[in-house]
Design an enzyme around this catalytic site. Structure first.
Site, PDB file in Angstrom:
ATOM      1  N   ILE A  44      -2.387 -11.555  11.827  1.00  0.00           N
ATOM      2  CA  ILE A  44      -2.305 -10.093  11.894  1.00  0.00           C
ATOM      3  C   ILE A  44      -3.343  -9.538  10.926  1.00  0.00           C
ATOM      4  O   ILE A  44      -3.203  -9.691   9.703  1.00  0.00           O
ATOM      5  CB  ILE A  44      -0.890  -9.613  11.500  1.00  0.00           C
ATOM      6  CG1 ILE A  44       0.173 -10.267  12.397  1.00  0.00           C
ATOM      7  CG2 ILE A  44      -0.807  -8.082  11.583  1.00  0.00           C
ATOM      8  CD1 ILE A  44       1.600 -10.130  11.887  1.00  0.00           C
ATOM      9  N   CYS A  54      -2.258 -14.896   7.964  1.00  0.00           N
ATOM     10  CA  CYS A  54      -2.508 -15.988   8.905  1.00  0.00           C
ATOM     11  C   CYS A  54      -1.265 -16.278   9.747  1.00  0.00           C
ATOM     12  O   CYS A  54      -0.130 -15.999   9.334  1.00  0.00           O
ATOM     13  CB  CYS A  54      -2.887 -17.258   8.160  1.00  0.00           C
ATOM     14  SG  CYS A  54      -4.506 -17.216   7.376  1.00  0.00           S
ATOM     15  N   GLU A  56       0.162 -19.130  10.417  1.00  0.00           N
ATOM     16  CA  GLU A  56       1.086 -20.088   9.797  1.00  0.00           C
ATOM     17  C   GLU A  56       2.011 -19.386   8.819  1.00  0.00           C
ATOM     18  O   GLU A  56       3.224 -19.625   8.783  1.00  0.00           O
ATOM     19  CB  GLU A  56       0.303 -21.175   9.040  1.00  0.00           C
ATOM     20  CG  GLU A  56      -0.646 -21.986   9.911  1.00  0.00           C
ATOM     21  CD  GLU A  56      -2.043 -21.390  10.008  1.00  0.00           C
ATOM     22  OE1 GLU A  56      -2.172 -20.138  10.045  1.00  0.00           O
ATOM     23  OE2 GLU A  56      -3.006 -22.154  10.047  1.00  0.00           O
ATOM     24  N   CYS A  92      -5.890 -22.836   6.761  1.00  0.00           N
ATOM     25  CA  CYS A  92      -6.686 -22.498   5.575  1.00  0.00           C
ATOM     26  C   CYS A  92      -5.977 -23.001   4.314  1.00  0.00           C
ATOM     27  O   CYS A  92      -4.796 -23.388   4.351  1.00  0.00           O
ATOM     28  CB  CYS A  92      -6.927 -20.996   5.505  1.00  0.00           C
ATOM     29  SG  CYS A  92      -5.511 -20.052   4.907  1.00  0.00           S
ATOM     30  N   CYS A  95      -2.673 -21.246   3.395  1.00  0.00           N
ATOM     31  CA  CYS A  95      -1.548 -21.658   4.238  1.00  0.00           C
ATOM     32  C   CYS A  95      -1.077 -23.063   3.874  1.00  0.00           C
ATOM     33  O   CYS A  95       0.124 -23.339   3.884  1.00  0.00           O
ATOM     34  CB  CYS A  95      -1.926 -21.572   5.721  1.00  0.00           C
ATOM     35  SG  CYS A  95      -2.028 -19.859   6.272  1.00  0.00           S
TER      36      CYS A  95
END
Ligand code: THU
Length: 138
Positions: A44, A54, A56, A92, A95
């Protein structure tokens, strides 16, 4: 037994809701709790960029905010909206750190898929060796 293929399909379902007017890079995640529930997440974005969340982390924060803190696996898919060919999309660093807060490095499975039939399996430890966790604060 984890149904990795189902988890990948669910990640693609989640990806449909990605809000990405700035990058057009759509990510979907499907997180399997030990309660058997699958929590979906998409990325989002935000005009101010840094508030972007993210996929995740969306999935993890949904689950934790609903009382689920134990997890078995996550499937992640990501690609440019107009991509002709898709590739694996790894989580990333931020995350990976959020995953490490809740998941066992040796047993938690991370499935990266480039389509509904092709996916690779990793443990959290493989993607985040020598991670920093709450244990380090004891
Ligand atoms: N993104 C994710 O959703 N997950 C990752 O692990 C990598 C990056 C998103 C954030 C942003 O909306 C877009 O992909 C491009 O960085």
């Amino acid at each position: 037994m984890i149904d990795a293929k189902l988890l990948v399909e669910k990640a693609y379902e989640a990806q449909k809701f990605s809000y990405t007017p700035y990058s057009n890079f759509n990510v979907g995640a499907a997180l399997l709790g030990t309660n058997g529930k699958i929590y979906l997440g998409c990325n989002i974005e935000n005009a101010a960029f840094t508030p972007t969340n993210c996929a995740e982390r969306t999935a993890f924060f949904k689950a934790v905010s609903e009382g689920q803190k134990d997890f078995l696996a996550i499937a992640i898919v990501g690609n440019k909206a107009d991509a002709e060919e898709t590739d694996y999309c790894a989580p990333c660093g931020v995350c990976r750190q959020v995953i490490a807060e809740f998941c066992d490095p040796k047993t938690f499975k991370i499935y990266l898929a480039k389509n509904k039939d092709e996916f690779k399996e990793y443990t959290l430890e493989e993607l985040l060796p020598l991670g920093f966790t709450g244990k380090d604060l004891d």
